[in-house]
Motif scaffolding. Sequence first.
Motif, PDB file in Angstrom:
ATOM      1  N   ASP A 181     -41.228   9.136  90.075  1.00 37.71           N
ATOM      2  CA  ASP A 181     -41.729   8.401  88.703  1.00 37.71           C
ATOM      3  C   ASP A 181     -40.674   7.136  89.234  1.00 37.71           C
ATOM      4  N   ARG A 182     -40.903   6.472  87.776  1.00 35.65           N
ATOM      5  CA  ARG A 182     -40.084   5.313  87.634  1.00 35.65           C
ATOM      6  C   ARG A 182     -38.780   5.416  88.251  1.00 35.65           C
ATOM      7  N   GLU A 183     -37.923   6.354  86.683  1.00 41.17           N
ATOM      8  CA  GLU A 183     -36.075   6.726  86.459  1.00 41.17           C
ATOM      9  C   GLU A 183     -35.934   7.131  88.315  1.00 41.17           C
ATOM     10  N   LEU A 184     -36.902   7.568  88.860  1.00 38.69           N
ATOM     11  CA  LEU A 184     -35.897   8.261  89.948  1.00 38.69           C
ATOM     12  C   LEU A 184     -36.117   7.245  91.133  1.00 38.69           C
ATOM     13  N   THR A 185     -37.069   6.724  91.271  1.00 40.13           N
ATOM     14  CA  THR A 185     -37.381   5.354  92.138  1.00 40.13           C
ATOM     15  C   THR A 185     -36.664   4.559  92.163  1.00 40.13           C
ATOM     16  N   GLU A 186     -36.066   4.021  91.039  1.00 40.56           N
ATOM     17  CA  GLU A 186     -35.316   2.542  90.887  1.00 40.56           C
ATOM     18  C   GLU A 186     -33.667   3.707  91.215  1.00 40.56           C
ATOM     19  N   GLY A 228     -29.301   2.334  95.952  1.00 40.48           N
ATOM     20  CA  GLY A 228     -28.357   1.304  96.763  1.00 40.48           C
ATOM     21  C   GLY A 228     -28.706   0.602  98.382  1.00 40.48           C
ATOM     22  N   TYR A 229     -29.766   0.335  97.593  1.00 40.42           N
ATOM     23  CA  TYR A 229     -30.166  -0.747  99.179  1.00 40.42           C
ATOM     24  C   TYR A 229     -30.206  -2.132  98.285  1.00 40.42           C
ATOM     25  N   SER A 230     -30.225  -2.916  99.396  1.00 38.54           N
ATOM     26  CA  SER A 230     -29.754  -4.151  99.550  1.00 38.54           C
ATOM     27  C   SER A 230     -31.310  -5.271  98.193  1.00 38.54           C
ATOM     28  N   ILE A 231     -30.467  -5.919  97.320  1.00 37.00           N
ATOM     29  CA  ILE A 231     -30.930  -6.907  96.523  1.00 37.00           C
ATOM     30  C   ILE A 231     -32.450  -6.784  96.913  1.00 37.00           C
ATOM     31  N   PRO A 232     -32.865  -8.159  97.503  1.00 42.31           N
ATOM     32  CA  PRO A 232     -34.278  -8.327  98.496  1.00 42.31           C
ATOM     33  C   PRO A 232     -35.121  -7.071  98.118  1.00 42.31           C
ATOM     34  N   LEU A 233     -34.495  -5.762  98.533  1.00 40.52           N
ATOM     35  CA  LEU A 233     -35.095  -4.656  98.894  1.00 40.52           C
ATOM     36  C   LEU A 233     -35.590  -3.502  97.777  1.00 40.52           C
ATOM     37  N   ARG A 234     -34.816  -4.242  97.126  1.00 41.52           N
ATOM     38  CA  ARG A 234     -34.697  -3.864  95.562  1.00 41.52           C
ATOM     39  C   ARG A 234     -35.436  -4.393  94.899  1.00 41.52           C
ATOM     40  N   HIS A 235     -35.340  -6.084  94.742  1.00 43.50           N
ATOM     41  CA  HIS A 235     -36.690  -6.820  93.976  1.00 43.50           C
ATOM     42  C   HIS A 235     -37.876  -6.613  94.570  1.00 43.50           C
ATOM     43  N   LYS A 236     -38.159  -6.012  95.751  1.00 47.46           N
ATOM     44  CA  LYS A 236     -39.612  -6.024  96.146  1.00 47.46           C
ATOM     45  C   LYS A 236     -40.555  -4.610  95.729  1.00 47.46           C
ATOM     46  N   VAL A 237     -38.880  -3.143  95.426  1.00 47.39           N
ATOM     47  CA  VAL A 237     -39.504  -2.543  94.681  1.00 47.39           C
ATOM     48  C   VAL A 237     -40.445  -2.278  93.802  1.00 47.39           C
ATOM     49  N   ILE A 238     -39.399  -3.030  93.311  1.00 46.41           N
ATOM     50  CA  ILE A 238     -39.598  -3.173  91.265  1.00 46.41           C
ATOM     51  C   ILE A 238     -40.593  -3.297  90.883  1.00 46.41           C
ATOM     52  N   ARG A 239     -41.056  -4.932  91.734  1.00 50.38           N
ATOM     53  CA  ARG A 239     -41.798  -5.626  91.606  1.00 50.38           C
ATOM     54  C   ARG A 239     -43.649  -5.206  91.967  1.00 50.38           C
ATOM     55  N   ARG A 240     -43.018  -4.161  92.727  1.00 50.31           N
ATOM     56  CA  ARG A 240     -44.654  -2.900  93.114  1.00 50.31           C
ATOM     57  C   ARG A 240     -44.792  -2.589  91.344  1.00 50.31           C
TER      58      ARG A 240
END
Length: 245
Positions: free
Chosen positions: A66-71, A76-88
Amino acid sequence: MTIAKFQGGDAVTMSSREIAELTEKRHDHVKRDIENMLAELKKDIPSFGGIYLDSMNREQIEYHLDRELTETLITGYSIPLRHKVIRRLHDLEEKASRPMTQAEITAANANHLVAVERQQREQQVALERIETRVANVEQVRYLDSRPAGFESMTTIRERINLRHGIPPWVINAVMRDIPGAPLPFAMVRSNHADDGAQPYAIWPKADITRRFDRFVTECTLVTAERATHPDIQQGRFKLRQRTSA
């Protein structure tokens, strides 16, 4: 990506395969990260698992978060990778919050039908496998003594553990549960049958050695002595790479 219910709720979930695609990481590495995270959180890892068919029509494991576990995972991932996942995640939640169009309803129904048909096909394959094993077991021969070059389950556990460091519960699964489990060559009558002892199964030693050597090559090492395997759903297990008999 499908919008699926999570543990009985209506939350949007993201699969480990999609996380791997968005972050351009290997799927087995993402699964390892998820398993480590869930273990740290004292979550029941198998309850997050699902099955999909790979390009060779083999069953493989993926995880749904779910969202909480995904975030939590991508912290620990890089900012660009976190941004891509959160945007999705935002895109998925937006789609889930608005009424579905007729085209989306039609596509969802089609996806559901495909999933049902795949499940029925997998169940049929499993049933045929069981029927084949039952038919073969009915033809098993009985011997009065164990021939040279054959070994019992007890011997297999001891020898394979020494050879590869695999724990007994994984050896049991490879021998009995997962696809390709070898049928016994014969049943040997116990010398103490009068005392109620039961016959025991035996397998060719050379065949079992090849079986587990192949199994080891199919494993993915997580640490120097911990591994996972697509057909072992209980998670990581001990594995020591070695070539000596």
